[in-house]
Write a protein that holds these residues in place. Structure first.
Motif, PDB file in Angstrom:
ATOM      1  N   THR A  24       0.817  -1.222   0.000  1.00  0.00           N
ATOM      2  CA  THR A  24       0.000   0.000   0.000  1.00  0.00           C
ATOM      3  C   THR A  24       0.843   1.261   0.000  1.00  0.00           C
ATOM      4  N   PHE A  25       1.856   1.296   0.877  1.00  0.00           N
ATOM      5  CA  PHE A  25       2.621   2.544   1.026  1.00  0.00           C
ATOM      6  C   PHE A  25       4.058   2.425   0.526  1.00  0.00           C
ATOM      7  N   LYS A  26       4.415   1.207   0.027  1.00  0.00           N
ATOM      8  CA  LYS A  26       5.803   0.963  -0.446  1.00  0.00           C
ATOM      9  C   LYS A  26       6.818   1.299   0.652  1.00  0.00           C
ATOM     10  N   GLU A  27       6.406   1.075   1.881  1.00  0.00           N
ATOM     11  CA  GLU A  27       7.279   1.321   3.030  1.00  0.00           C
ATOM     12  C   GLU A  27       7.045   0.184   4.002  1.00  0.00           C
ATOM     13  N   GLU A  28       8.037  -0.048   4.876  1.00  0.00           N
ATOM     14  CA  GLU A  28       7.827  -1.057   5.913  1.00  0.00           C
ATOM     15  C   GLU A  28       7.379  -0.369   7.186  1.00  0.00           C
ATOM     16  N   LEU A  29       6.140  -0.571   7.568  1.00  0.00           N
ATOM     17  CA  LEU A  29       5.599   0.093   8.760  1.00  0.00           C
ATOM     18  C   LEU A  29       5.326  -0.939   9.850  1.00  0.00           C
ATOM     19  N   THR A  30       5.215  -0.474  11.101  1.00  0.00           N
ATOM     20  CA  THR A  30       4.718  -1.366  12.153  1.00  0.00           C
ATOM     21  C   THR A  30       3.189  -1.375  12.042  1.00  0.00           C
ATOM     22  N   GLY A  31       2.553  -2.313  12.752  1.00  0.00           N
ATOM     23  CA  GLY A  31       1.090  -2.384  12.729  1.00  0.00           C
ATOM     24  C   GLY A  31       0.436  -1.068  13.156  1.00  0.00           C
ATOM     25  N   PRO A  32       0.827  -0.506  14.329  1.00  0.00           N
ATOM     26  CA  PRO A  32       0.195   0.753  14.763  1.00  0.00           C
ATOM     27  C   PRO A  32       0.437   1.903  13.773  1.00  0.00           C
ATOM     28  N   GLU A  33       1.638   1.923  13.140  1.00  0.00           N
ATOM     29  CA  GLU A  33       1.905   2.989  12.153  1.00  0.00           C
ATOM     30  C   GLU A  33       0.972   2.842  10.947  1.00  0.00           C
ATOM     31  N   TYR A  34       0.803   1.604  10.513  1.00  0.00           N
ATOM     32  CA  TYR A  34      -0.082   1.352   9.357  1.00  0.00           C
ATOM     33  C   TYR A  34      -1.511   1.778   9.715  1.00  0.00           C
ATOM     34  N   ALA A  35      -1.976   1.338  10.901  1.00  0.00           N
ATOM     35  CA  ALA A  35      -3.343   1.677  11.317  1.00  0.00           C
ATOM     36  C   ALA A  35      -3.503   3.195  11.394  1.00  0.00           C
ATOM     37  N   TYR A  36      -2.459   3.876  11.915  1.00  0.00           N
ATOM     38  CA  TYR A  36      -2.581   5.317  12.113  1.00  0.00           C
ATOM     39  C   TYR A  36      -2.760   6.070  10.790  1.00  0.00           C
ATOM     40  N   ARG A  37      -2.132   5.541   9.721  1.00  0.00           N
ATOM     41  CA  ARG A  37      -2.312   6.207   8.417  1.00  0.00           C
ATOM     42  C   ARG A  37      -3.802   6.299   8.058  1.00  0.00           C
ATOM     43  N   PHE A  38      -4.558   5.250   8.419  1.00  0.00           N
ATOM     44  CA  PHE A  38      -5.991   5.244   8.109  1.00  0.00           C
ATOM     45  C   PHE A  38      -6.796   6.000   9.178  1.00  0.00           C
ATOM     46  N   ILE A  39      -6.362   5.870  10.436  1.00  0.00           N
ATOM     47  CA  ILE A  39      -7.075   6.597  11.508  1.00  0.00           C
ATOM     48  C   ILE A  39      -7.004   8.098  11.217  1.00  0.00           C
ATOM     49  N   LYS A  40      -5.835   8.563  10.783  1.00  0.00           N
ATOM     50  CA  LYS A  40      -5.646   9.988  10.487  1.00  0.00           C
ATOM     51  C   LYS A  40      -6.615  10.435   9.381  1.00  0.00           C
ATOM     52  N   GLN A  41      -6.763   9.581   8.357  1.00  0.00           N
ATOM     53  CA  GLN A  41      -7.685   9.946   7.272  1.00  0.00           C
ATOM     54  C   GLN A  41      -9.120  10.031   7.794  1.00  0.00           C
ATOM     55  N   VAL A  42      -9.483   9.079   8.669  1.00  0.00           N
ATOM     56  CA  VAL A  42     -10.837   9.094   9.256  1.00  0.00           C
ATOM     57  C   VAL A  42     -11.045  10.398  10.032  1.00  0.00           C
ATOM     58  N   LEU A  43     -10.020  10.788  10.807  1.00  0.00           N
ATOM     59  CA  LEU A  43     -10.129  12.029  11.592  1.00  0.00           C
ATOM     60  C   LEU A  43     -10.171  13.244  10.668  1.00  0.00           C
TER      61      LEU A  43
END
Ligand SMILES: Cc1cc2nc3c(=O)[nH]c(=O)nc-3n(C[C@H](O)[C@H](O)[C@H](O)COP(=O)(O)OP(=O)(O)OC[C@H]3O[C@@H](n4cnc5c(N)ncnc54)[C@H](O)[C@@H]3O)c2cc1C
Length: 422
Positions: free
Chosen positions: A55-74
Motif C-alpha cells: 500500500t505505502f511501499k514502506e515497511e511500517l509497524t502495525g500501529p503505524e499502518y493503522a494510524y495512516r488510516f485513523i488519520k484519514q478518518v479524523l
C-alpha cells in the motif's frame, strides 16, 4: 437516535479503509462502531514491522499502518463511537449496539459493512491431553500481554502451530529474553508466510517441527513440561516419537476464525470453508445492502489486501445507496467454483453488469504445490494457466479478471479455479 446511511461494524483496518472510501465516494453519513477503546483493531498489538509494503511501499509497524488510516478518518471528519459493542443487525439493517453513555440504542442504516475481523481458534477445540495448568496462552493473547500490557507470559516456551501469530511471537519472546525451544506444527507445511518462517524462526535458530503435535502437558499449578510427537498422514501421533521439553509456557497458534456471530444471526449466508459470508463481486452478502470485508470475510495474510478489499466494500455501499438501495438483479450472474486444490474463492459469484473493469478474485489452496499452475476455466475452456514455483496454504493467491473477457464470452455460466500439475 440519529440515522446513518452507512454503519460500519468494527474500526480495524477493514472498517477504517471502508469508511474512508465511502466518504471519498461522496457519502457524508457514515458511522463506525468499535467495541475497543481505540481504533486500529488487531494492528495495535502488532508492533513488528512488515506492514504496508504494497500500500505505502514502506515497511511500517502495525500501529503505524493503522494510524495512516485513523488519520484519514479524523481528517475527513468521519464519525465513530468507541467502547461500543454491536449486538444485533436486523434484516432491515437496523443496528443495535450498546455502550456506557448511550446504553442500548438502535441505528437504522441504508447499508451495513461487516468488518469485525477474526479471533483465534480456542484451545478447547484442540483436544490436547494432560492437565490444564496456568501458562497456556493463545499466541495473540501473549502478544497483547507483551506488547501492550507489558507482562512476560514466561521464560521457556513451546509453541504449537505455525500460523503467522505463532511465528511472530517466537521472535518476540526471544527478543524479550525467553528461550523458545520448538515450534510444532500438525500439518506437513507451515500455516504462516514463508518470510515469517525465515525472519522469525530461521534467523533465531528456533526449530520448526512439521507433522508434530502436543501429546501431553505436565504441571498441576503451572506448566512444567510439554511432550510433542510426530504424526502420521492420518494426523495421529506415532508411538515412540515423543520428545519432552521442560518449559513454563505453551503458546497456541492454531488458526483464526472470522468473527461471524452477528452475520449469522442477521441471516447472512456463510461459506463452510472460510467461515465468512458468501459475497458477490460487490462484496455484498445475500442481504442487499450488507457488505463484508477484511478478516471477517476470509482470513487474510497481508493487511494491504484487507485495505484494498475494504475500499471496494465502502465504494460499493455508496453505489448501492446512490442506486436507490435496490436488490441486485440475478440475471447475467456467473458462478465461481474452486476445485482440485483451490479451496474457495472470494467472491463466489459475479454479476458482469455490476463488476468493475478489473476484478480481483482471491483464494487459498489446501496443500503445498510445487512447480504447478493456477488455471482458470471459462465453462470448459482454459483461459489462464500461470506457472508458480510454490503455492502454499499460508499464502493467499489471486487472479484478476477483466470485464471485457467476461462480456466477450456470451452465455458464460461458470468460472473454475484449480491447481494443475501441467
Ligand atoms: C498477531 C497478528 C500478526 C499479524 N501480522 C501481520 C503482518 O506482519 N503483516 C501484515 O500485513 N498483516 C499481518 N496481520 C494481519 C492483519 O493484521 C489483519 O489482516 C488485519 O488486522 C485485519 O483487519 P480487520 O479490520 O479485518 O480486523 P481487525 O484488525 O481484527 O479489526 C476488527 C475490529 O472489529 C471490532 N469488532 C469486532 N466485533 C465487534 C462488534 N460486535 N462490535 C463492535 N466492534 C467489533 C474489533 O474490536 C476490532 O477492532 C497480522 C494479524 C495478527 C492477528
Amino acid at each position: 437516535m440519529k440515522t446513518y446511511d452507512i454503519v460500519i461494524v468494527g474500526g480495524g483496518p477493514a472498517g477504517l479503509a471502508a469508511a474512508v472510501a465511502a466518504k471519498e465516494a461522496g457519502n457524508d453519513s457514515i458511522l463506525i462502531l468499535e467495541r475497543d477503546h481505540e481504533l486500529g483493531g488487531i494492528l495495535n498489538q502488532c508492533i513488528h514491522n512488515g506492514f504496508g509494503l504494497h500500500t505505502f511501499k514502506e515497511e511500517l509497524t502495525g500501529p503505524e499502518y493503522a494510524y495512516r488510516f485513523i488519520k484519514q478518518v479524523l481528517d475527513l471528519g468521519i464519525e465513530y463511537k468507541l467502547n461500543t459493542m454491536v449486538m444485533d443487525i436486523a434484516e432491515d439493517k437496523t443496528v443495535t449496539a450498546m455502550n456506557r453513555e448511550d446504553g442500548m440504542f438502535q441505528i437504522p442504516a441504508k447499508a451495513v459493512i461487516l468488518a469485525m475481523g477474526c479471533r483465534e481458534r480456542p484451545r478447547g477445540a484442540l483436544n490436547i491431553p494432560g492437565y490444564r495448568p496456568a501458562g497456556i496462552f493463545s499466541a495473540g493473547t501473549a502478544q497483547r500481554l507483551v506488547n501492550i500490557e507489558g507482562y512476560m507470559p514466561g521464560r521457556e516456551v513451546v509453541i504449537l502451530g505455525s500460523g503467522d501469530i505463532g511465528l511472530i511471537m517466537a521472535r518476540r519472546m526471544t527478543l524479550e529474553g525467553a528461550k523458545v525451544k520448538v515450534v510444532a506444527e500438525l500439518m506437513p507445511y507451515s500455516g504462516g508466510l514463508k518470510r515469517n518462517i525465515v525472519q522469525c524462526l530461521d534467523d533465531y535458530g528456533i526449530p520448526l517441527k512439521l507433522s508434530h503435535t502436543v501429546v501431553d502437558i505436565e504441571g498441576k499449578e503451572h506448566v512444567t513440561a510439554v511432550t510433542i510427537a510426530e504424526v502420521g498422514p492420518d494426523r495421529k501421533p506415532i508411538p515412540g516419537t515423543e520428545e519432552r521439553y521442560t518449559c513454563d509456557t505453551l503458546l497456541l497458534s492454531c488458526g483464526l476464525i472470522p468473527e461471524n456471530e452477528l452475520s449469522r444471526a442477521a441471516g447472512v449466508s456463510m461459506s463452510p470453508i472460510t467461515s465468512g459470508p458468501v459475497v458477490n463481486e460487490s462484496l455484498e452478502t445475500n442481504i442487499p445492502g450488507v457488505f463484508a470485508c477484511g478478516n471477517v470475510l476470509h482470513v487474510h495474510d497481508l493487511v494491504d489486501y484487507v485495505s484494498e478489499e475494504a475500499k471496494r466494500a465502502g465504494q460499493n455501499a455508496v453505489k448501492y445507496i446512490n442506486d436507490g438501495c435496490k436488490k441486485a438483479e440475478n440475471d447475467n450472474v456467473i458462478e465461481l467454483v474452486a476445485t482440485e486444490g483451490a479451496r474457495y474463492t472470494v467472491p463466489s459469484t459475479i454479476n458482469v453488469d455490476r463488476m468493475d473493469d478489473l476484478l480481483t478474485v482471491r483464494f487459498r489452496v489446501g496443500d503445498v504445490y510445487k512447480d504447478s499452475f493456477v488455471s482458470v476455466y471459462f465453462d470448459d475452456e482454459r483461459v489462464m494457466h500461470n506457472k508458480k514455483r510454490i503455492i502454499a496454504p499460508g499464502e493467499m493467491e489471486q487472479i484478476i479478471l477483466k470485464k471485457t473477457q467476461l462480456t466477450e464470452k456470451a452465455g458464460l455460466k461458470k468460472i473454475t479455479v484449480k491447481i494443475e500439475k501441467e
